[in-house]
Structures are given as C-alpha cells and as structure tokens.
Design a protein around this motif. Structure first.
Motif, PDB file in Angstrom:
ATOM      1  N   LYS A   7      31.810  33.845  74.582  1.00 51.63           N
ATOM      2  CA  LYS A   7      33.105  33.160  74.529  1.00 51.63           C
ATOM      3  C   LYS A   7      34.017  33.814  73.489  1.00 51.63           C
ATOM      4  O   LYS A   7      35.188  34.038  73.724  1.00 51.63           O
ATOM      5  CB  LYS A   7      32.892  31.683  74.215  1.00 51.63           C
ATOM      6  N   PHE A   8      33.448  34.157  72.325  1.00 51.30           N
ATOM      7  CA  PHE A   8      34.256  34.742  71.251  1.00 51.30           C
ATOM      8  C   PHE A   8      34.400  36.259  71.400  1.00 51.30           C
ATOM      9  O   PHE A   8      35.459  36.807  71.116  1.00 51.30           O
ATOM     10  CB  PHE A   8      33.666  34.367  69.885  1.00 51.30           C
ATOM     11  N   LEU A  62      45.239  40.157  61.081  1.00 49.75           N
ATOM     12  CA  LEU A  62      44.134  39.281  61.463  1.00 49.75           C
ATOM     13  C   LEU A  62      42.769  39.906  61.201  1.00 49.75           C
ATOM     14  O   LEU A  62      41.742  39.281  61.468  1.00 49.75           O
ATOM     15  CB  LEU A  62      44.242  38.915  62.943  1.00 49.75           C
ATOM     16  N   ASP A  63      42.753  41.120  60.669  1.00 51.59           N
ATOM     17  CA  ASP A  63      41.502  41.845  60.501  1.00 51.59           C
ATOM     18  C   ASP A  63      40.473  41.072  59.669  1.00 51.59           C
ATOM     19  O   ASP A  63      39.310  40.983  60.051  1.00 51.59           O
ATOM     20  CB  ASP A  63      41.782  43.214  59.874  1.00 51.59           C
ATOM     21  N   GLN A  64      40.880  40.494  58.541  1.00 53.56           N
ATOM     22  CA  GLN A  64      39.934  39.768  57.687  1.00 53.56           C
ATOM     23  C   GLN A  64      39.387  38.518  58.370  1.00 53.56           C
ATOM     24  O   GLN A  64      38.210  38.191  58.231  1.00 53.56           O
ATOM     25  CB  GLN A  64      40.592  39.404  56.358  1.00 53.56           C
ATOM     26  N   VAL A  65      40.230  37.835  59.107  1.00 56.55           N
ATOM     27  CA  VAL A  65      39.770  36.642  59.827  1.00 56.55           C
ATOM     28  C   VAL A  65      38.801  37.065  60.929  1.00 56.55           C
ATOM     29  O   VAL A  65      37.740  36.459  61.094  1.00 56.55           O
ATOM     30  CB  VAL A  65      40.964  35.849  60.408  1.00 56.55           C
ATOM     31  N   LEU A  66      39.136  38.130  61.657  1.00 59.93           N
ATOM     32  CA  LEU A  66      38.274  38.602  62.739  1.00 59.93           C
ATOM     33  C   LEU A  66      36.903  39.011  62.202  1.00 59.93           C
ATOM     34  O   LEU A  66      35.876  38.710  62.801  1.00 59.93           O
ATOM     35  CB  LEU A  66      38.920  39.772  63.477  1.00 59.93           C
ATOM     36  N   LYS A  67      36.875  39.666  61.078  1.00 59.20           N
ATOM     37  CA  LYS A  67      35.605  40.111  60.495  1.00 59.20           C
ATOM     38  C   LYS A  67      34.737  38.924  60.054  1.00 59.20           C
ATOM     39  O   LYS A  67      33.522  39.052  59.929  1.00 59.20           O
ATOM     40  CB  LYS A  67      35.861  41.055  59.339  1.00 59.20           C
ATOM     41  N   ALA A  68      35.319  37.771  59.831  1.00 58.09           N
ATOM     42  CA  ALA A  68      34.571  36.588  59.409  1.00 58.09           C
ATOM     43  C   ALA A  68      33.958  35.829  60.591  1.00 58.09           C
ATOM     44  O   ALA A  68      33.074  34.995  60.392  1.00 58.09           O
ATOM     45  CB  ALA A  68      35.476  35.649  58.611  1.00 58.09           C
ATOM     46  N   VAL A  69      34.403  36.113  61.811  1.00 63.11           N
ATOM     47  CA  VAL A  69      33.948  35.351  62.977  1.00 63.11           C
ATOM     48  C   VAL A  69      32.430  35.396  63.157  1.00 63.11           C
ATOM     49  O   VAL A  69      31.815  34.351  63.396  1.00 63.11           O
ATOM     50  CB  VAL A  69      34.703  35.782  64.254  1.00 63.11           C
ATOM     51  N   GLN A  82      35.720  27.031  66.344  1.00 66.77           N
ATOM     52  CA  GLN A  82      37.170  27.174  66.468  1.00 66.77           C
ATOM     53  C   GLN A  82      37.879  26.519  65.292  1.00 66.77           C
ATOM     54  O   GLN A  82      38.857  27.061  64.762  1.00 66.77           O
ATOM     55  CB  GLN A  82      37.643  26.570  67.784  1.00 66.77           C
ATOM     56  N   MET A  83      37.390  25.360  64.869  1.00 66.40           N
ATOM     57  CA  MET A  83      38.017  24.660  63.757  1.00 66.40           C
ATOM     58  C   MET A  83      37.885  25.466  62.456  1.00 66.40           C
ATOM     59  O   MET A  83      38.845  25.564  61.684  1.00 66.40           O
ATOM     60  CB  MET A  83      37.373  23.277  63.592  1.00 66.40           C
ATOM     61  N   MET A  84      36.712  26.067  62.233  1.00 64.49           N
ATOM     62  CA  MET A  84      36.525  26.851  61.018  1.00 64.49           C
ATOM     63  C   MET A  84      37.415  28.105  61.033  1.00 64.49           C
ATOM     64  O   MET A  84      37.999  28.469  60.011  1.00 64.49           O
ATOM     65  CB  MET A  84      35.058  27.240  60.845  1.00 64.49           C
ATOM     66  N   ILE A  85      37.542  28.753  62.174  1.00 65.97           N
ATOM     67  CA  ILE A  85      38.423  29.918  62.286  1.00 65.97           C
ATOM     68  C   ILE A  85      39.873  29.495  62.055  1.00 65.97           C
ATOM     69  O   ILE A  85      40.643  30.186  61.380  1.00 65.97           O
ATOM     70  CB  ILE A  85      38.227  30.612  63.653  1.00 65.97           C
ATOM     71  N   HIS A  86      40.232  28.353  62.592  1.00 72.29           N
ATOM     72  CA  HIS A  86      41.573  27.802  62.379  1.00 72.29           C
ATOM     73  C   HIS A  86      41.827  27.608  60.880  1.00 72.29           C
ATOM     74  O   HIS A  86      42.882  27.954  60.351  1.00 72.29           O
ATOM     75  CB  HIS A  86      41.681  26.468  63.129  1.00 72.29           C
ATOM     76  N   GLN A  87      40.847  27.056  60.170  1.00 68.86           N
ATOM     77  CA  GLN A  87      40.988  26.840  58.725  1.00 68.86           C
ATOM     78  C   GLN A  87      41.086  28.159  57.969  1.00 68.86           C
ATOM     79  O   GLN A  87      41.837  28.270  57.000  1.00 68.86           O
ATOM     80  CB  GLN A  87      39.822  26.007  58.207  1.00 68.86           C
ATOM     81  N   LEU A  88      40.341  29.176  58.404  1.00 72.90           N
ATOM     82  CA  LEU A  88      40.438  30.498  57.770  1.00 72.90           C
ATOM     83  C   LEU A  88      41.836  31.088  57.932  1.00 72.90           C
ATOM     84  O   LEU A  88      42.383  31.674  56.990  1.00 72.90           O
ATOM     85  CB  LEU A  88      39.410  31.453  58.376  1.00 72.90           C
ATOM     86  N   ILE A  89      42.414  30.926  59.097  1.00 65.29           N
ATOM     87  CA  ILE A  89      43.769  31.434  59.337  1.00 65.29           C
ATOM     88  C   ILE A  89      44.760  30.714  58.429  1.00 65.29           C
ATOM     89  O   ILE A  89      45.621  31.334  57.809  1.00 65.29           O
ATOM     90  CB  ILE A  89      44.164  31.292  60.825  1.00 65.29           C
ATOM     91  N   ARG A  90      44.623  29.411  58.321  1.00 68.17           N
ATOM     92  CA  ARG A  90      45.523  28.644  57.444  1.00 68.17           C
ATOM     93  C   ARG A  90      45.349  29.024  55.985  1.00 68.17           C
ATOM     94  O   ARG A  90      46.296  29.044  55.218  1.00 68.17           O
ATOM     95  CB  ARG A  90      45.290  27.143  57.633  1.00 68.17           C
ATOM     96  N   LEU A  91      44.115  29.335  55.573  1.00 69.44           N
ATOM     97  CA  LEU A  91      43.848  29.748  54.201  1.00 69.44           C
ATOM     98  C   LEU A  91      44.436  31.140  53.929  1.00 69.44           C
ATOM     99  O   LEU A  91      45.048  31.366  52.889  1.00 69.44           O
ATOM    100  CB  LEU A  91      42.334  29.761  53.950  1.00 69.44           C
ATOM    101  N   LYS A  92      44.266  32.046  54.864  1.00 65.18           N
ATOM    102  CA  LYS A  92      44.746  33.423  54.709  1.00 65.18           C
ATOM    103  C   LYS A  92      46.271  33.496  54.799  1.00 65.18           C
ATOM    104  O   LYS A  92      46.891  34.316  54.140  1.00 65.18           O
ATOM    105  CB  LYS A  92      44.089  34.305  55.781  1.00 65.18           C
ATOM    106  N   PHE A  93      46.860  32.656  55.630  1.00 64.04           N
ATOM    107  CA  PHE A  93      48.305  32.669  55.857  1.00 64.04           C
ATOM    108  C   PHE A  93      48.886  31.291  55.587  1.00 64.04           C
ATOM    109  O   PHE A  93      49.292  30.589  56.517  1.00 64.04           O
ATOM    110  CB  PHE A  93      48.617  33.098  57.300  1.00 64.04           C
ATOM    111  N   PRO A  94      48.951  30.853  54.318  1.00 65.59           N
ATOM    112  CA  PRO A  94      49.393  29.491  54.008  1.00 65.59           C
ATOM    113  C   PRO A  94      50.848  29.215  54.383  1.00 65.59           C
ATOM    114  O   PRO A  94      51.225  28.064  54.550  1.00 65.59           O
ATOM    115  CB  PRO A  94      49.184  29.377  52.497  1.00 65.59           C
ATOM    116  N   TRP A  95      51.643  30.245  54.521  1.00 63.92           N
ATOM    117  CA  TRP A  95      53.049  30.049  54.872  1.00 63.92           C
ATOM    118  C   TRP A  95      53.241  29.682  56.345  1.00 63.92           C
ATOM    119  O   TRP A  95      54.290  29.204  56.727  1.00 63.92           O
ATOM    120  CB  TRP A  95      53.874  31.303  54.540  1.00 63.92           C
TER     121      TRP A  95
END
Length: 188
Positions: free
Chosen positions: A36-37, A66-73, A104-117
């Motif tokens: 799926k991922f 998105l590279d750092q978020v992708l590497k965390a998946v 999905q929720m954890m990845i969503h949180q990582l994106i929000r953490l990496k891109f707070p704006w």
C-alpha cells in the motif's frame, strides 16, 4: 523446564515460524501494508529482504521537501507492525484497517512537525469524481459486450468480482464471478 519450542507468527493463521523477515515483510497482511505504501512511492518490493527494502526506500529519489518524511516511512510501518504483533500476542485485536490508519496518522503528524507553517495537511487523498451519463446500445454485429463489477465489504474487506459477455443479440456467451479475498474496492 528447558523445553524449546519453535516461535510461531501471530499474524498468520497457519502459525508459520517467526523470523524477522516474516514478521516485518513476508506475512500476507504485512505484505499488503508494505505494498500500500510502496505503491504510492513507486517502489517494487518483490524478491527483496527487509534490509534491502529499507535501503531501497532510503535511496529512492523524492521531492527534496518530502525526502525526510519519506525516509521515515519504513520506521513508521515497522513500529506499527510491532505494535500489532504485541497486541495479537496479548489477545487483542488490531486490524489491518487500524494499522493502516495508525501509519497514515503518524506520517501526517511527521509532515505537520516538519512543515509547521502548513495549516492543513490532507489526512487522506480524496479523488475528484467526474461522471457522465452513459446510454447502453446493442453492440454491432460481430461485436460483444462485457459488463463488469467488483465489490468490497469494508475497505479493505472481503471482496469479489464478476463479469458477463453477451453478443449483439444479447445471447449470454460467458459468465464469471470469484471471491478474491481481502482487498480494497479499487482492486475489486
């Protein structure tokens, strides 16, 4: 008592022997989660060992932002797989849908953490649906029609498909329907 037993997998109904590769990659429900991922990232996992998959994932070229978020998946997936294994071991149910939701929720949180704006990150991709009216016509002589359908009880859930073929006089030529196991409505 010094009795040695082979460890059994908590994911499988058959209770296959538990190895790291089986536990985190090759059990059927786990393969489904990885696919799926990896499908979304454009990575093929067939024939890879767990370590090879993680290295391939880390080397995969992505948008720099998105590279750092992708590497965390992979770490997110392995964490949720471990949580599910522990829940099953202690008699709790932890469905594929819940596991997918948690990832999905954890990845969503990582994106929000990496891109707070970014004020709003879409939790799940929702396609734009387009439709148009289709009027059925008999096929021309020498042609056939094939009508298809698929369904899923839940998403993912128990799924099946069916189709039939008729000629231009509406004579039934062939019919097939089959259960395809647990999958999504899009696969069905």
């Amino acid at each position: 008592m010094r009795i040695q037993l082979v460890s059994k997998c908590y994911y499988c109904e058959l209770g296959d022997m538990k190895t790291m590769t089986h536990l985190f990659l090759t059990a059927s429900i786990i393969q489904k989660l990885w696919k799926k991922f990896t499908f979304c990232a454009g990575i093929k996992i067939e024939g890879l060992q767990l370590q090879q998959l993680i290295i391939k994932w880390w080397k995969h070229k992505a948008n720099n932002k998105l590279d750092q978020v992708l590497k965390a998946v992979p770490a997110v997936l392995i964490w949720e797989l471990w949580n599910r294994r522990n829940a099953k071991r202690h008699g709790k149910e932890y469905s594929f849908t819940w596991m997918n939701h948690q990832c999905q929720m954890m990845i969503h949180q990582l994106i929000r953490l990496k891109f707070p704006w970014i004020k709003e990150v879409p939790y799940q991709w929702k396609p734009t649906l387009y439709y148009h009216l289709v009027n059925w016509k008999f096929p021309e002589e020498g042609w056939i029609e094939c009508n298809t359908d698929g369904e899923s009880k839940g998403n993912p859930g128990q799924s099946s498909y069916g189709f039939y073929i008729r000629n231009n006089t509406r004579e039934l030529l062939y019919v097939e329907a089959q259960d395809i196991g647990v999958t999504t409505n899009m696969d069905a």
